[in-house]
Design an enzyme around this catalytic site. Structure first.
Site, PDB file in Angstrom:
ATOM      1  N   ARG B 128       0.792  -1.231   0.000  1.00 55.44           N
ATOM      2  CA  ARG B 128       0.000   0.000   0.000  1.00 55.44           C
ATOM      3  C   ARG B 128       0.820   1.274   0.000  1.00 55.44           C
ATOM      4  NH1 ARG B 128      -2.676  -3.750   3.086  1.00 55.44           N
ATOM      5  NH2 ARG B 128      -4.345  -4.670   1.834  1.00 55.44           N
ATOM      6  N   THR B 172       1.706  -5.856   4.292  1.00 57.25           N
ATOM      7  CA  THR B 172       1.239  -5.098   3.132  1.00 57.25           C
ATOM      8  C   THR B 172       1.094  -3.601   3.432  1.00 57.25           C
ATOM      9  OG1 THR B 172      -1.063  -5.501   3.781  1.00 57.25           O
ATOM     10  CG2 THR B 172      -0.083  -7.074   2.249  1.00 57.25           C
ATOM     11  N   GLY B 188      -1.709 -11.322   9.445  1.00 56.97           N
ATOM     12  CA  GLY B 188      -1.538 -12.740   9.759  1.00 56.97           C
ATOM     13  C   GLY B 188      -2.668 -13.367  10.551  1.00 56.97           C
ATOM     14  N   GLU B 190      -5.485 -14.450   9.900  1.00 61.05           N
ATOM     15  CA  GLU B 190      -6.163 -15.617   9.307  1.00 61.05           C
ATOM     16  C   GLU B 190      -5.371 -16.895   9.540  1.00 61.05           C
ATOM     17  OE1 GLU B 190      -6.682 -12.500   7.799  1.00 61.05           O
ATOM     18  OE2 GLU B 190      -8.640 -12.859   8.707  1.00 61.05           O
ATOM     19  N   TRP B 238      -3.014  -4.003   9.590  1.00 61.54           N
ATOM     20  CA  TRP B 238      -2.541  -3.969   8.207  1.00 61.54           C
ATOM     21  C   TRP B 238      -2.888  -2.722   7.424  1.00 61.54           C
ATOM     22  CZ3 TRP B 238      -6.750  -4.677   4.685  1.00 61.54           C
ATOM     23  CH2 TRP B 238      -7.915  -5.205   5.254  1.00 61.54           C
ATOM     24  N   ASP B 299     -15.437 -11.571  11.230  1.00 63.15           N
ATOM     25  CA  ASP B 299     -14.243 -11.100  10.513  1.00 63.15           C
ATOM     26  C   ASP B 299     -14.345  -9.625  10.154  1.00 63.15           C
ATOM     27  OD1 ASP B 299     -11.797 -11.078   9.317  1.00 63.15           O
ATOM     28  OD2 ASP B 299     -12.395 -12.158   7.514  1.00 63.15           O
ATOM     29  N   ARG B 326     -16.026  -1.792   9.477  1.00 64.56           N
ATOM     30  CA  ARG B 326     -16.488  -2.895   8.618  1.00 64.56           C
ATOM     31  C   ARG B 326     -17.804  -3.500   9.124  1.00 64.56           C
ATOM     32  NH1 ARG B 326     -11.713  -6.873   6.499  1.00 64.56           N
ATOM     33  NH2 ARG B 326     -12.840  -8.842   6.469  1.00 64.56           N
TER      34      ARG B 326
END
Lengths: 259, 530
Positions: B128, B172, B188, B190, B238, B299, B326
């Site tokens: 990014r 990222t 990480g 996940e 992230w 999530d 989210r």
């Protein structure tokens, strides 16, 4: 630590190609099966169903696999994909160990055999190209039209349950990329067909004659995308026996006609 | 100091100034620097607003590409380019980066570092963007390393490993430079990692502090994890945070707890997952936290931009932090204390019936993932996911995108295996209900929606607002668009030929205003005709 030992065994035995083992080193290992199930749901369930019951891809919960029933056969399909179908190669996106874990998960399903359909392929072929009119929209090999999905290899990539569903309720699970675009022009005409593309500013579609139409939203009254199928249901127009004949014919379409 | 040495120092200082090297003062004043883009969010408050107004609502229809740089690399381009002193610095997927001549778009240097074959990833290999200090550029690589590059040559000056990628870590994020330190997050969750925020000395790469986003035994918050589940608690970091120099606080959002969709192994609120953290910039010590989704099983990472604005809320002037989460809600917090001010749903939400006075969601029962599946809105990707947002002081509006629609959440118990997915099951789309999206303009003082620009697909790009009264954004289908920031009217569009997954930037070069964005695998710079 058990998985570490298993991983080591895999590393020693599999080699770069991942093809030396006949059986998953994680066979029967509950932890590995759980990880394999998680990976299956992440990578495979969109086509094969959340419970491996099948969908756009064949069912994998019946204990029998089209490419062979050995663990290594399943491994090979996952790693290399199936050329000519929507099944991609996952060998570059998953570690060898993880593919073996998915194999271990898939081998937890007891063999129940695929559903047998009592029909006749020759009669089904006649229906396909005759009274059914299927060839007016679908292609098999070089024969037929390209309005609907190409069915040359449909027997390799769809379960009989999915084929039956597509025959009786075509709009229930549309193939990827197939949707209907309906455009109302400024002078009140309606143009609809299979969408080739749609975005925030335009839409492209092919009508039943195969002619391409392209519209800018600013030039028309409305553009709508509908997740329905232009294919009619054959539940009424074909008898039960004709449906079975057609299913058996489609099950036999495995790419050989593409010459 | 004798005269020649003294003179040499003066000359070096002049040379450094002439080269336009970026110091801490330049970073603090980045909002006033029209000729540069010096950090991920343009200023420490993460506004992504430029006062440049040469391109405006009246003439934007005339802009055209001034140059296009084809990277010839595949993957998702999510980068925010940096610009200073006639050069654009761009990162790409799979550990690539380039320096480009602002006048022509020609490549000055190309950096690349192989991605390890055994690196396991959830979501592709994007990057990014860079951060900059002095003549050093800082970027993370996929294998959880941080590198400093010589801005003149692209040569590696130092490199450090933040974490072992074999355990599931990757990276990222665009770094953030604060007080001579390079602050980075990590990815990480996940894979059942335990995540953190790090600060490294910009000159040497030595780590100055680390804040674990999942507290260990004996630390406050560890009691919100059952047993030893904290070891696999996730809470990735992230997306780049923001910084208030006056308070000397760094704000950084955290991601989901692990495993993502199965809450059974981790009873409790699971701090500091899905939270906004305020950290002392010098020490990394936690000053306050606010958790958006306690014990998340959907999530719903809370990593999206923490945007710092001073705004009136309920008749009171507030030093606010606003954030589009989210989980489907837009939040305003007091950034001095973490006090919850308000939350408003901005998309369809069926899992919570508002908030308590402290900002805790009032749960609607029966929305947890099950083996057979539970329909919950928003879907896993949100709501607003991570894409860069923008605040325009000109319009007083806050701009962000939203994925709209629901998904079916399946849960299942799964044992942990280091380095492998630790999700606790997965989602599926609702048959016949395509996920769509929106670009939204919201009043940050009330959460009221001012306008909505609908998208046929889930959104992919970030936002840029300008003093010309414009909002720039892009779409999955490859359109780059300019909207009227006041009312959302479409003023200009171009089909770029590739998905626009990045936020645009703008800068002035040799008297012209440029707007640049990644599209497909190219970088395009737009300007008015000469």
């Amino acid at each position: 630590m058990r998985w570490r030992v298993l991983t080591l065994l895999v590393s020693l035995a599999v080699g770069a190609a991942g093809q030396e083992l006949e059986r998953s080193p994680f066979h029967g290992d509950e932890t590995s099966i759980g990880v394999g199930k998680a990976s299956f749901r992440l990578r495979c369930s969109a086509c094969h169903g959340i419970h491996a019951e099948g969908g756009k891809g064949p069912p994998l919960n019946r204990g029998e696999f089209a490419a062979g029933n050995r663990d290594v056969d399943i491994y090979r399909v996952i790693a290399r994909g199936v050329p000519g179908t929507e099944m991609p190669a996952y060998g570059t996106r998953n570690t060898e160990e993880n593919i073996w874990r998915i194999v271990a998960f898939l081998r937890t399903f007891e063999a129940v055999g695929d559903e047998r359909v009592d029909g006749n392929a020759e009669r089904g072929e006649a229906i396909f190209w005759g009274t059914g009119g299927c060839g007016g929209c679908h292609k098999v090999g070089r024969r037929g039209a390209s309005y609907g999905p190409d069915l040359t290899r449909i027997g390799r990539s769809r379960s009989v349950q999915h084929l039956r569903e597509a025959l009786l309720d075509p709009g229930k699970d549309l193939p990827a990329g197939y949707f209907v675009v309906k455009v109302v022009t400024r002078d009140g005409r309606t143009v609809s067909g299979i969408g080739s593309g749609i975005d925030d500013f335009s839409a492209q579609l092919r009508d039943a004659s195969g002619r391409l139409h392209s519209f800018l939203r600013e030039d028309v009254e409305s553009i709508e995308r509908e997740f329905t199928s232009l294919m009619p249901s054959y539940g009424e127009s074909l008898s039960d026996q004709q449906q079975r004949d057609l299913l058996v014919y489609m099950q036999a379409l495995r790419g050989e006609e593409s010459r | 100091m004798n005269r020649p040495v003294w003179l040499a120092c003066i000359l070096l200082a002049c040379a450094a100034a002439a080269l336009g090297q970026v110091d801490s003062e330049a970073l603090a004043n980045s909002q006033q620097d029209d000729e540069s883009w010096l950090m991920y969010g343009r200023n420490y408050s993460a506004w992504r607003y430029s006062p440049l107004d040469q391109i405006d609502t009246g003439n934007v229809g005339q802009i055209a590409p001034a140059w296009i740089f084809q990277t010839a690399e595949s993957g998702k381009f999510q980068t925010t380019p940096l610009v200073r002193d006639g050069v654009m610095y761009v990162t790409g997927p799979s550990n690539h980066a380039w320096a480009l001549d602002l006048k022509t778009g020609r490549e000055l240097w190309h950096y690349s570092e192989p991605v390890p074959d055994d690196l396991t990833l959830c979501c592709g290999k994007p990057n990014r963007g860079f951060a900059i200090l002095g003549n050093l550029l800082f970027k993370v690589n996929m294998q959880a390393t941080l590198v400093a590059l010589d801005a003149t040559t692209g040569d590696v000056v130092w490199e450090v490993e933040s974490a072992d990628y074999r355990k599931g870590y990757s990276n990222t994020v665009a770094p953030l430079v604060v007080n001579g330190m390079v602050v980075v997050g990590i990815a990480g969750a996940e894979f059942g990692t335990r995540d953190f925020i790090d600060a490294y000395d910009a000159e040497t790469g030595e780590r100055r502090w680390r804040f674990w986003t999942v507290p260990g035994p004996g630390e406050p918050g560890n009691e919100t994890w059952g047993g030893d589940s904290w070891k696999r608690g996730g809470a990735s970091t992230w997306i780049t945070g923001s910084y208030d120099p006056e308070l000397n606080l760094i704000y950084w959002g955290t991601g989901n707890p692990g495993p993502d969709l199965d809450g059974a192994p981790r009873p409790g609120d699971n701090l500091y997952s899905d939270s906004m953290l305020a950290l002392d910039a010098d020490t990394g010590e936690l000053r306050w936290h606010f958790q958006f989704t306690p014990h998340d099983v959907h999530d719903w990472d809370s990593v999206a931009d923490p945007v710092l604005i001073d705004v009136e809320i309920d008749g009171q002037p507030r030093k606010a932090l606003v954030h589009a989460n989210r989980n489907g809600h837009f939040y305003a917090l007091d950034r001095t204390s973490g006090e919850y001010l308000f939350a408003r749903a901005y998309t369809e939400v069926n899992w919570a019936d508002g908030m308590t006075s402290a900002g805790r969601p009032i749960l609607i029962p029966g929305r947890e993932p099950t083996d057979e599946g539970t329909l919950t809105c928003p879907g896993m990707g949100g709501g607003h996911n991570w894409h860069a947002t923008s605040y325009s002081p000109q319009t007083g509006l806050y701009y962000f995108n939203s994925g709209d629609g629901c998904q079916i959440y399946h849960g299942a118990t799964q044992d942990f295996v280091e380095g492998e997915f630790y999700l606790g099951s997965a989602m599926e789309n609702v048959t016949g209900e395509p996920r769509e999206g929106s670009i939204l303009a919201v009043d940050p003082g009330t959460g009221d929606r001012r306008w909505r620009f609908p998208l046929v697909s889930p959104p992919t790009s970030g936002m840029l607002s300008t003093g010309g009264g414009l909002l720039f954004a892009g779409t999955l289908e490859g359109y780059f668009v300019a909207l009227d920031a006041a009312d959302g009217r479409l003023l200009w569009r171009l089909q770029t030929g590739g998905p626009v997954r990045a936020p645009a930037i703008t800068y002035r070069f040799e008297g012209r205003q440029y707007v640049a964005t990644a599209a497909g695998s190219a970088i395009i710079a737009f300007a008015l005709p000469r």
